[in-house]
Design a protein around this motif. Sequence first.
Motif, short mmCIF file in Angstrom:
data_model
loop_
_atom_site.label_atom_id
_atom_site.label_comp_id
_atom_site.label_asym_id
_atom_site.label_seq_id
_atom_site.Cartn_x
_atom_site.Cartn_y
_atom_site.Cartn_z
N GLN A 249 0.84 -1.21 0.00
CA GLN A 249 0.00 0.00 0.00
C GLN A 249 0.87 1.26 0.00
O GLN A 249 0.58 2.24 -0.70
N ALA A 250 1.97 1.23 0.78
CA ALA A 250 2.84 2.41 0.83
C ALA A 250 3.47 2.67 -0.54
O ALA A 250 3.58 3.83 -0.98
N ALA A 251 3.88 1.60 -1.21
CA ALA A 251 4.48 1.77 -2.54
C ALA A 251 3.45 2.31 -3.53
O ALA A 251 3.76 3.17 -4.36
N LEU A 252 2.23 1.81 -3.42
CA LEU A 252 1.17 2.29 -4.31
C LEU A 252 0.89 3.77 -4.05
O LEU A 252 0.72 4.56 -5.00
N ASP A 253 0.85 4.16 -2.79
CA ASP A 253 0.60 5.57 -2.45
C ASP A 253 1.73 6.45 -3.00
O ASP A 253 1.48 7.53 -3.54
N THR A 254 2.96 5.99 -2.84
CA THR A 254 4.08 6.77 -3.38
C THR A 254 3.95 6.88 -4.90
O THR A 254 4.17 7.96 -5.48
N ALA A 255 3.59 5.79 -5.54
CA ALA A 255 3.43 5.81 -7.00
C ALA A 255 2.35 6.81 -7.40
O ALA A 255 2.51 7.55 -8.39
N ALA A 256 1.26 6.86 -6.65
CA ALA A 256 0.19 7.81 -6.97
C ALA A 256 0.69 9.24 -6.86
O ALA A 256 0.32 10.12 -7.67
N ARG A 257 1.55 9.50 -5.90
CA ARG A 257 2.10 10.86 -5.74
C ARG A 257 3.13 11.16 -6.83
O ARG A 257 3.21 12.30 -7.31
N VAL A 258 3.94 10.18 -7.19
CA VAL A 258 4.87 10.39 -8.29
C VAL A 258 4.09 10.73 -9.56
O VAL A 258 4.45 11.65 -10.32
N LEU A 259 3.01 10.01 -9.78
CA LEU A 259 2.16 10.26 -10.94
C LEU A 259 1.74 11.73 -11.00
O LEU A 259 1.81 12.39 -12.04
N ALA A 260 1.32 12.25 -9.86
CA ALA A 260 0.90 13.66 -9.82
C ALA A 260 2.09 14.59 -9.99
O ALA A 260 2.00 15.62 -10.67
N ALA A 261 3.22 14.25 -9.40
CA ALA A 261 4.40 15.14 -9.42
C ALA A 261 4.98 15.29 -10.82
O ALA A 261 5.58 16.31 -11.14
N THR A 320 15.36 11.61 -8.51
CA THR A 320 15.37 13.02 -8.09
C THR A 320 13.95 13.51 -7.80
O THR A 320 13.74 14.30 -6.87
N VAL A 321 12.97 13.03 -8.56
CA VAL A 321 11.57 13.36 -8.24
C VAL A 321 11.21 12.79 -6.87
O VAL A 321 10.57 13.46 -6.04
N LEU A 322 11.64 11.56 -6.61
CA LEU A 322 11.35 10.94 -5.30
C LEU A 322 12.00 11.74 -4.17
O LEU A 322 11.40 11.92 -3.10
N ALA A 323 13.22 12.22 -4.42
CA ALA A 323 13.91 13.01 -3.39
C ALA A 323 13.12 14.28 -3.10
O ALA A 323 12.98 14.68 -1.93
N ALA A 324 12.60 14.91 -4.16
CA ALA A 324 11.82 16.14 -3.97
C ALA A 324 10.56 15.85 -3.15
O ALA A 324 10.20 16.61 -2.24
N LEU A 325 9.89 14.76 -3.46
CA LEU A 325 8.69 14.39 -2.70
C LEU A 325 9.05 13.99 -1.27
O LEU A 325 8.37 14.37 -0.31
N GLY A 326 10.13 13.21 -1.15
CA GLY A 326 10.53 12.72 0.16
C GLY A 326 10.89 13.85 1.11
O GLY A 326 10.67 13.76 2.33
N ALA A 327 11.42 14.95 0.56
CA ALA A 327 11.80 16.08 1.42
C ALA A 327 10.59 16.66 2.13
O ALA A 327 10.72 17.27 3.20
N GLY A 328 9.42 16.46 1.57
CA GLY A 328 8.20 16.93 2.20
C GLY A 328 7.40 15.82 2.84
O GLY A 328 6.23 16.00 3.17
N GLY A 329 8.02 14.67 3.01
CA GLY A 329 7.32 13.54 3.62
C GLY A 329 6.26 12.94 2.71
O GLY A 329 5.33 12.27 3.18
#
Length: 578
Positions: A249-261, A320-329
């Motif tokens: 579920q966590a991976a899916l949620d991250t994927a959904a946010r990457v999709l938006a980013a 790098t996109v993940l790093a940008a998202l990860g910086a904001g939790g």
Amino acid sequence: MTLRSAGWFAGDDEVAVLHRVALRLGPEDAGRPVIGIADTASDLNPCNAGFTALAEHVADGVRAAGGAPVRFPVMSLGEDLMKPSAMLYRNLVAMELEETVRAYPLDGVVHLANCDKTVPAALMAAASADVPALLLLGGARSAPEFRGRALGAGTDLWRALDDRRAGVLDDAGWRGLEQCLACAGPGACNVMGTASTLAMLTEAMGMALPGTALLDAVGPDIEAAARATGERLVAMVRADERPSARLTQAALDTAARVLAAVGGSTNAVIHLAAVAGRLGLDASLDRFDALWRDVPLLADVEPCGSGLVHRLRRDGGLPTVLAALGAGGLADLDAVAGDGRAWRDVLPAYPAPGADGSLVRTLADPVLPAPTLAAVSGTLAPSGAVIKVAAASPDLLAHTGRAVVFDSYDDMRTRLDDPALDVDPGDVLVVRGCGPVGVPGMPEWGMAPIPQRLVERGVRDMVRVSDGRMSGTSFGTVVLHVAPEAAVGGPLGLVEDGDRVRLDVPARRLDLLVPDAELARRRSARGAAPRAGARHLRGWPRLYADHVLQADRGADLDFLTAPTPAHRTFVEPVVGRS
Ligand code: FES
């Protein structure tokens, strides 16, 4: 550990002998993992053509790591040529892959996947088969120059189409564009279309090696990635690392946010829901919409931004996109990447987001504000619909207009440019009959072109509403995947010319402003909608239309969703004489 393939090859009875001979394995091969290379290369699918050569590099990697590579062909889903839509066959290929694993002595699979539907089909199959698996993504095609500008596949074609219809691009220019597009070589569309989007999500979920989502389709980098993927898969088999441990579920949620980013394709919403449905994860539109609310556009890539994926990769790509998202939790950096490390240990090797001139921006300095995607629902879409906010006109996101209704793609093509069509820029174009059951197969017919006489007046966007999909390379204020679709009795089928339709993205609403009593009258006059329309279907389209779920559930087949005891045990070999 005991390999799954030992069920075929261990022992010295006549059956084991037969099996070993079939794969030319000798006693010295005992204990070598058998790695399937699921090959979607095809002359019918230029996006996946590079796999013909890359499969050998995967096989080299498998051998170098002590495995036994076996290559097998898979139906290739070429987005440009398959009719009515490659989407009709996504579930079929997912079944083909799953059943190939079930039937053969495979300990793991490298899926060679690139064009839009081959990637989700591989992910769905990997989720269901649950033997160790990685995808080798086939990379992006080159970007030839047209009139001094690097061509973005798809997106620039749609722009040129509008220019041609407006009389801005002449016939010679149109032909020049075609010649230029034909020079691009193999590989996926080089903008953030569905293939690039799915590649990013695959990498984010640990189903491909880090840094491999957006490689050039030809060259030493992707050859090295192919070899590394083969090597890594052997190690995953020995460590029993299965997709079910990655696709959480966590991976899916991250994927959904990457999709938006990344301003990714709306098609990915359906594909993520299909993968989630195989595993009993929550991919509801409400959940996705909540995840998208905080995510601005971080990747400055077409069609929502300005660059192409080649530069995005040079600026760090998915890590790098993940790093940008990860910086904001907003991303789970403890999740496992495709190489087995936690993402937070992978990221330092990649450029930081927000560097001067980088296409990857930070949450504090995004390309566009959140949200880039939204889910809407209401009386016109009781089970929801999706809009790519970042590709829409801001002034149309809250809009009420008269419906101009097209019952099918043919109807739309026939009447759209008719000078007698009663249509104004403030109207809402409704294109229905394009959902999973309609057609069937849910083609990318949702983005109706702007009517000729309006495009000649300079109109470039209108609100459009459809139960179909649109290409990930497209743009405009287009509400897609309306569920339930018209063909199964959804209210979209009740809309008539002149009805008022209200889109209110800030309120996440899509409503048909017609009194309930009138809708009831129309429904009863119309009668029950036959599930597959009045058509006579046979073969796969018949099975598909009888069992496909609506878009909000991933348009998977109803008998393939949710884990069951059989889901977890089917890979146990039942081996004897065939
Ligand atoms: Fe194959 Fe775009 S048409 S990736």
